[in-house]
Scaffold this motif. Structure first.
Motif, mmCIF file in Angstrom:
data_model
loop_
_atom_site.group_PDB
_atom_site.id
_atom_site.type_symbol
_atom_site.label_atom_id
_atom_site.label_comp_id
_atom_site.label_asym_id
_atom_site.label_seq_id
_atom_site.Cartn_x
_atom_site.Cartn_y
_atom_site.Cartn_z
ATOM 1 N N ALA A 63 23.846 24.087 19.991
ATOM 2 C CA ALA A 63 23.929 25.411 18.974
ATOM 3 C C ALA A 63 25.553 25.728 19.221
ATOM 4 C CB ALA A 63 23.280 26.471 19.533
ATOM 5 N N PHE A 64 26.038 25.522 20.695
ATOM 6 C CA PHE A 64 27.394 26.050 20.650
ATOM 7 C C PHE A 64 28.383 24.985 19.899
ATOM 8 C CE2 PHE A 64 31.364 25.380 23.335
ATOM 9 C CZ PHE A 64 32.117 26.602 22.951
ATOM 10 N N GLU A 65 28.154 23.707 19.595
ATOM 11 C CA GLU A 65 28.903 22.694 19.238
ATOM 12 C C GLU A 65 28.896 23.163 17.775
ATOM 13 O OE1 GLU A 65 28.640 18.614 21.491
ATOM 14 O OE2 GLU A 65 27.230 18.632 19.598
ATOM 15 N N LEU A 66 27.792 23.710 17.009
ATOM 16 C CA LEU A 66 27.791 23.889 15.766
ATOM 17 C C LEU A 66 28.382 25.231 15.686
ATOM 18 C CD1 LEU A 66 23.854 22.893 14.958
ATOM 19 C CD2 LEU A 66 25.999 21.961 14.021
ATOM 20 N N GLU A 67 28.295 26.251 16.405
ATOM 21 C CA GLU A 67 28.704 27.400 16.238
ATOM 22 C C GLU A 67 30.764 27.435 16.426
ATOM 23 O OE1 GLU A 67 24.964 29.839 17.723
ATOM 24 O OE2 GLU A 67 26.974 29.747 19.088
ATOM 25 N N LEU A 68 30.872 26.547 17.052
ATOM 26 C CA LEU A 68 32.368 26.397 17.356
ATOM 27 C C LEU A 68 33.079 25.598 16.179
ATOM 28 C CD1 LEU A 68 35.090 26.786 18.916
ATOM 29 C CD2 LEU A 68 34.412 24.641 20.420
ATOM 30 N N ALA A 69 32.208 24.721 15.695
ATOM 31 C CA ALA A 69 32.715 24.007 14.384
ATOM 32 C C ALA A 69 32.724 24.945 13.276
ATOM 33 C CB ALA A 69 31.895 22.712 14.215
ATOM 34 N N ALA A 70 31.921 25.700 13.189
ATOM 35 C CA ALA A 70 31.888 26.514 12.109
ATOM 36 C C ALA A 70 33.062 27.731 12.115
ATOM 37 C CB ALA A 70 30.474 27.465 11.930
ATOM 38 N N PHE A 71 33.323 28.118 13.410
ATOM 39 C CA PHE A 71 34.184 28.855 13.626
ATOM 40 C C PHE A 71 35.689 28.615 13.353
ATOM 41 C CE2 PHE A 71 37.558 30.582 17.095
ATOM 42 C CZ PHE A 71 37.550 31.774 16.551
ATOM 43 N N LEU A 72 35.797 27.038 13.822
ATOM 44 C CA LEU A 72 37.081 26.333 13.585
ATOM 45 C C LEU A 72 37.241 25.891 12.214
ATOM 46 C CD1 LEU A 72 37.140 24.431 16.971
ATOM 47 C CD2 LEU A 72 38.514 26.202 16.567
ATOM 48 N N GLY A 73 36.256 25.715 11.580
ATOM 49 C CA GLY A 73 36.417 25.264 10.343
ATOM 50 C C GLY A 73 36.502 23.681 10.376
ATOM 51 N N VAL A 74 35.613 23.141 11.071
ATOM 52 C CA VAL A 74 35.663 21.405 11.182
ATOM 53 C C VAL A 74 34.469 20.939 11.113
ATOM 54 C CG1 VAL A 74 38.092 21.370 12.825
ATOM 55 C CG2 VAL A 74 35.661 21.484 13.647
ATOM 56 N N ARG A 75 34.276 19.696 10.966
ATOM 57 C CA ARG A 75 32.916 18.975 10.728
ATOM 58 C C ARG A 75 32.272 18.616 11.938
ATOM 59 N NH1 ARG A 75 31.479 15.876 6.301
ATOM 60 N NH2 ARG A 75 31.542 13.960 7.794
ATOM 61 N N HIS A 76 33.070 18.517 12.975
ATOM 62 C CA HIS A 76 32.564 18.193 14.303
ATOM 63 C C HIS A 76 33.186 18.747 15.491
ATOM 64 C CE1 HIS A 76 30.838 14.588 12.066
ATOM 65 N NE2 HIS A 76 32.025 14.410 11.503
ATOM 66 N N VAL A 77 32.089 19.274 16.494
ATOM 67 C CA VAL A 77 32.825 19.633 17.751
ATOM 68 C C VAL A 77 31.813 18.722 18.651
ATOM 69 C CG1 VAL A 77 32.746 21.405 19.457
ATOM 70 C CG2 VAL A 77 33.838 21.813 17.444
#
Ligand code: PLP
Length: 390
Positions: A63-77
């Protein structure tokens, strides 16, 4: 479980801030204040994670990976164990290794040079440009050569590098641009894009002092590139391409654990407001700034004021006076990378006048979201007093 020490509780009950009360000293940082503000939520995370029985790469992590990716505006974290590993894995994923050259700044704590050394790549230092003490397209152009595989641009002190102009220099030469966002998570560039979405890959650290800090070590790599993301996800876990199948080299174990991921999810929700508080503190210092100190950290967007850094040729005197007035300071960083005995010596003879001058002049003032207004005012007043001629 995980109760603050009883002393902290009783001071809190009395309405005082632990660490500030009584001592009369303004520290450069005081991480405990931030934890006390979120203690009930953190306890919920501990209960949830410990009772679930998944401690590594479980649901909090995903969930953190997805939330950080959305926050940054990137496809992958991809979560990893620390910021240094995030740099190492980013460099490996863009094709660096023995024989390649990595261009880095020499004023940013040595992390990028250490990462390059770990994978057998050679470090080439580029100078930084005042006033922000960051790499620029111009300083990088003087350092790149035919063997350059990657440039690491560090958003130092929370200030934002002009990554777009560096990409313009790098991309036609086939050089990858890696952002080191350890000190700038949440910052936006002038076009409104978050740092970490501006180059080919980006490294983040969640070391406790960072703007988004864990209760221990943690890190992440962000990228829009599917191949870079696949490589990092494999290399962070033994080089596995499937369970127990070591399909890639050189793999390692570098995972973000479930407790840290749960705590980081809490912090991410508060990050923008905590960064605003940091900017506000630097803004107030600037307001009361006497002549003789030059600001390195910006107060407005786009800086996220990880560290409140000023410079003065009289650093030793000013630091001693501030210390007498109960204001602690620090130096980030006193020894440039190319003068560090434990970092690989530079490949080409290195002329870094701005880097060396900055290392003699920079000093860090107290700046953390848990500072009280009264402490901020005291630092401002002490700066005025410290800079008066004796
Ligand atoms: C903290 C930091 C790192 C290293 O992160 P760790 O999590 O301590 O490995 C890398 N780069 C910069 C600019 C940092 O400030």
């Amino acid at each position: 479980m995980a109760r603050p020490p009883s002393g902290a509780r009783s001071r809190r009950a009395a309405g005082a801030i632990p660490g500030a009360a009584g001592s009369g000293v303004v520290p450069v940082n005081d991480l405990g204040r931030g934890w006390i503000a979120t203690a009930p939520e953190v306890r919920d995370v501990l209960d949830r994670v410990l009772s679930r029985g998944r401690y590594v790469q479980g649901p909090e992590h995903d969930a953190f990976e997805l939330e950080l990716a959305a926050f940054l505006g990137v496809r992958h974290v991809a979560g990893v164990a620390c910021g240094t590993d995030a740099l190492v894995l980013s460099l490996l994923a863009v094709g660096c290794g023995p024989g390649s050259e990595v261009v880095v700044a020499a004023n940013a704590g040595g992390y990028a040079a250490l990462a390059a050394a770990q994978i057998g790549a050679r470090t080439v230092y580029a100078d930084v440009a005042p006033p922000a003490l960051l790499l620029t397209a111009e300083t990088i152009s003087r350092a790149v050569g035919p063997a350059t595989t990657a440039v690491v641009v560090t958003h130092l002190y929370g200030n934002v590098v002009d990554v777009a102009s560096i990409v313009d220099v790098a991309r036609p030469r086939g050089i990858a641009v890696i952002e080191d966002c350890a000190q700038a998570i949440g910052a936006v560039d002038p076009s409104g894009r978050r740092v970490g979405s501006l180059g080919d890959a980006a490294a983040f650290s969640f070391y406790p002092t960072k703007n988004l800090g864990a209760a221990g070590d943690g890190g992440a790599v962000a990228t829009d590139d599917d191949r870079i993301a696949d490589a990092v996800r494999s290399l962070r876990q033994y080089g596995w391409t499937a369970r127990y199948t070591v399909g890639r080299a050189p793999g390692r174990n570098s995972r973000l654990d479930e407790l840290q991921a749960g705590i980081l999810r809490l912090g991410l929700r508060r990050l923008d407001s905590l960064n605003a508080r940091r900017r506000d503190i630097v803004g107030r210092y600037r307001h009361s700034m006497p002549k003789g100190l030059e600001f390195v950290t910006g107060a407005g967007c786009p800086s996220v004021a990880h560290l409140a850094v000023v410079r003065t040729p009289d650093r030793a005197v000013v630091r001693a006076r501030l210390d007498d007035l109960g204001v602690r300071t620090d130096v980030h960083y006193p020894i440039p990378d190319h003068m560090q005995a434990g970092l690989a010596s530079p490949l080409r003879s290195t002329d870094l006048p701005e880097t060396e001058r900055a290392a003699r002049e920079v000093m860090t003032l107290p700046c953390f979201p848990g500072m009280t207004d009264e402490e901020v005012e005291r630092v401002g007043a002490a700066l005025g007093a410290a800079l008066l001629d004796p």
